[in-house]
Design a protein around this motif. Structure first.
Motif, short mmCIF file in Angstrom:
data_model
loop_
_atom_site.label_atom_id
_atom_site.label_comp_id
_atom_site.label_asym_id
_atom_site.label_seq_id
_atom_site.Cartn_x
_atom_site.Cartn_y
_atom_site.Cartn_z
N THR A 62 3.92 -2.04 -0.38
CA THR A 62 2.51 -2.42 -0.39
C THR A 62 1.62 -1.21 -0.11
O THR A 62 0.58 -1.03 -0.75
CB THR A 62 2.26 -3.52 0.65
OG1 THR A 62 3.13 -4.63 0.41
CG2 THR A 62 0.82 -4.00 0.59
N GLY A 99 1.12 0.77 -3.20
CA GLY A 99 0.48 0.11 -4.33
C GLY A 99 1.43 -0.53 -5.30
O GLY A 99 1.01 -1.01 -6.36
N SER A 112 0.84 -5.95 -4.32
CA SER A 112 -0.51 -6.28 -3.85
C SER A 112 -0.40 -7.19 -2.65
O SER A 112 0.35 -8.18 -2.67
CB SER A 112 -1.30 -6.99 -4.96
OG SER A 112 -1.46 -6.15 -6.08
N SER A 149 -5.40 -5.66 4.94
CA SER A 149 -5.76 -4.39 4.32
C SER A 149 -4.80 -3.29 4.73
O SER A 149 -4.09 -3.38 5.74
CB SER A 149 -7.19 -4.00 4.74
OG SER A 149 -7.26 -3.78 6.14
N ASP A 189 -8.30 3.18 0.58
CA ASP A 189 -7.89 1.79 0.42
C ASP A 189 -6.82 1.69 -0.67
O ASP A 189 -7.06 2.07 -1.83
CB ASP A 189 -9.12 0.96 0.03
CG ASP A 189 -8.82 -0.53 -0.10
OD1 ASP A 189 -7.64 -0.92 -0.07
OD2 ASP A 189 -9.79 -1.32 -0.24
N THR A 234 -5.70 -0.79 -2.21
CA THR A 234 -5.95 -1.79 -3.26
C THR A 234 -6.99 -1.30 -4.27
O THR A 234 -7.23 -1.98 -5.27
CB THR A 234 -6.41 -3.13 -2.65
OG1 THR A 234 -7.65 -2.93 -1.96
CG2 THR A 234 -5.37 -3.67 -1.69
N GLU A 277 -7.66 1.39 -7.03
CA GLU A 277 -6.80 2.28 -7.80
C GLU A 277 -7.22 3.74 -7.70
O GLU A 277 -6.37 4.63 -7.51
CB GLU A 277 -6.79 1.85 -9.27
CG GLU A 277 -5.82 2.66 -10.12
CD GLU A 277 -5.73 2.16 -11.54
OE1 GLU A 277 -5.06 2.81 -12.35
OE2 GLU A 277 -6.33 1.10 -11.85
#
Length: 335
Positions: free
Chosen positions: A48, A51, A54, A59, A66, A68, A70
Motif C-alpha cells: 500500500t 502504491g 489502494s 492515509s 501522499d 494515493t 499518482e
C-alpha cells in the motif's frame, strides 16, 4: 517531517481485513523494523505504501508525499529504494544487464562499491542464480541510486551468516549517513541487531511501537539449565521467572530413602534437575540466586518471536483473531 506516516490505514479485501486502522510514523535517519508472524499484514502495508494497493480507508505518506496521488507518489519513488521479498528479475538477463537497466531508469551513484560488498555473479544469467545471489543483486539495485528512504521486505532471506553480518554493518552505516530504513521481518534476532524502533503487527492490527531495547527487555530470555542435584521449585520463585517447565532426572531417585514411596513424578513436582523458563529480570541476579546449586549446563537465548507474541500480545491477538474474517487462500500471500 517523518519519512513514513500512516494514519488509520485499512485494507479490506472483503473476505479478510489485512490492515485494520494501522497508525505509526518512521522518523528520518532511523532503522525501523516492522515485525510480525508470516501472514500478519506486513506485506500489505508495504504494498500500500508503494502504491501497488489502494487503501480502503486511512492515509499513507512517503517522504511527505501522499501515496494515493499518482504525481506525488512518482516524486517520492525517485528518492526511494525497494527490495521485495521475492525480487523478480528477468531470468534470461545477466546480472550486469539487470544493473544496466536499473541504472538507465534511476541512475547509478555507487554500484561499484556495492558490487564489491555483496558480489553477485554479474556475468551469469539470473536463471542460474541461487536465492542468495538474487538477494545480493537486489541489494545492489536497491541502494545504487543513493535513495533517502529504503523499504526492505525480509531482506536477509537466503543470505549466508557471513553475508548477513556484512549486510547488518552496511545498514547501520547507511543509517549513520542519514538514510531511513524500513524493513519487515519475522526474525527477532535480526531486528535486535539492526533496529532503533519496532512496530509489531498481528492479525492486521498494530500492537505496539517502541524502542527495540524496551521490547527485548520485556520479552525476556529463554533459560535452560541442568543441575547436578535436584533444585527445589521454590528456588525459582523470584521476580522475572515465568512458565517454569522442569523434570527430575531418573537418577534423582537416589535422594529418596528406601521407605519413601513417593513417585518420580511427585518428586518432580517439588524439585527439578532440568528445567526451562522465560526470564525477564536481571540475568546477573538470577545467577547470584542460583549460586548455591551446582549447575552442569546453562544456556540463555533470546525468546522466539512467537513466544514474545504469546507472552505480551496473545490475549489481544486472540481477540483480534476472533473478530477478523477468515482469510481465503487466494489472498494469503498478499497479507
Amino acid at each position: 517531517m517523518a519519512a513514513i506516516e500512516l494514519e488509520g490505514l485499512t485494507k479490506d479485501y472483503g473476505a479478510v481485513l489485512a490492515n485494520d486502522g494501522v497508525t505509526f510514523s518512521v522518523e528520518r535517519g532511523e532503522i525501523f523494523g516492522y515485525l510480525g508472524p508470516n501472514g500478519a499484514g506486513k506485506t500489505t502495508t508495504i504494498r500500500t505504501l508503494l502504491g501497488f494497493l489502494s487503501p480502503t480507508s486511512g492515509s499513507a505518506r512517503l517522504l511527505g508525499r501522499d501515496v494515493t496521488a499518482e504525481d506525488e507518489l512518482v516524486e517520492a519513488k525517485r528518492r526511494l529504494g525497494y527490495l521485495p521479498d521475492n525480487p523478480a528479475f528477468d531470468e534470461h538477463a545477466t546480472g550486469r544487464e539487470i544493473l544496466e537497466l536499473h541504472a538507465s531508469i534511476k541512475g547509478d551513484e555507487r554500484s561499484d562499491d556495492l558490487l564489491e560488498l555483496f558480489a553477485p555473479p554479474l556475468d551469469r544469467p539470473v536463471r542460474d542464480y541461487s536465492h542468495g545471489n538474487v538477494r545480493k543483486l537486489g541489494l545492489v539495485t536497491t541502494f545504487m541510486h543513493e535513495p533517502e528512504l529504503v523499504i526492505l521486505d525480509e531482506p536477509t532471506s537466503g543470505l549466508d551468516p557471513l553475508m548477513q553480518h556484512r549486510f547488518a554493518e552496511f545498514l547501520r552505516a547507511e543509517r549513520d549517513r542519514g538514510v531511513t530504513v524500513f524493513f519487515s521481518s519475522h526474525i527477532l534476532s535480526e531486528v535486535r541487531r539492526l533496529c532503533d524502533r519496532v512496530g509489531i503487527i498481528r492479525d492486521g492490527r498494530l500492537v505496539t511501537v517502541e524502542p527495540v531495547e524496551s521490547l527485548l527487555d520485556r520479552s525476556g530470555k529463554v533459560v535452560r539449565l541442568r543441575a547436578a542435584d535436584p533444585i527445589p521449585r521454590e528456588a525459582f520463585d523470584i521476580d522475572g521467572v515465568h512458565d517454569l517447565k522442569g523434570s527430575l532426572d531418573r537418577s534423582a531417585d537416589r535422594v529418596r530413602g528406601p521407605d519413601d514411596d513417593e513417585s518420580a513424578a511427585e518428586s518432580a513436582e517439588r524439585a527439578v534437575t532440568e528445567c526451562t523458563f522465560t526470564f525477564t529480570g536481571d540475568v546477573n541476579a538470577l545467577l547470584e540466586h542460583l549460586r548455591d546449586h551446582r549447575l552442569l549446563d546453562l544456556s540463555i537465548d533470546e525468546a522466539p518471536l512467537e513466544d514474545v507474541f504469546m507472552r505480551f500480545y496473545g490475549e489481544d491477538g486472540d481477540a483480534a483473531a476472533g473478530e477478523r474474517r477468515a482469510r481465503p487462500t487466494e489472498v494469503a500471500d498478499d497479507v
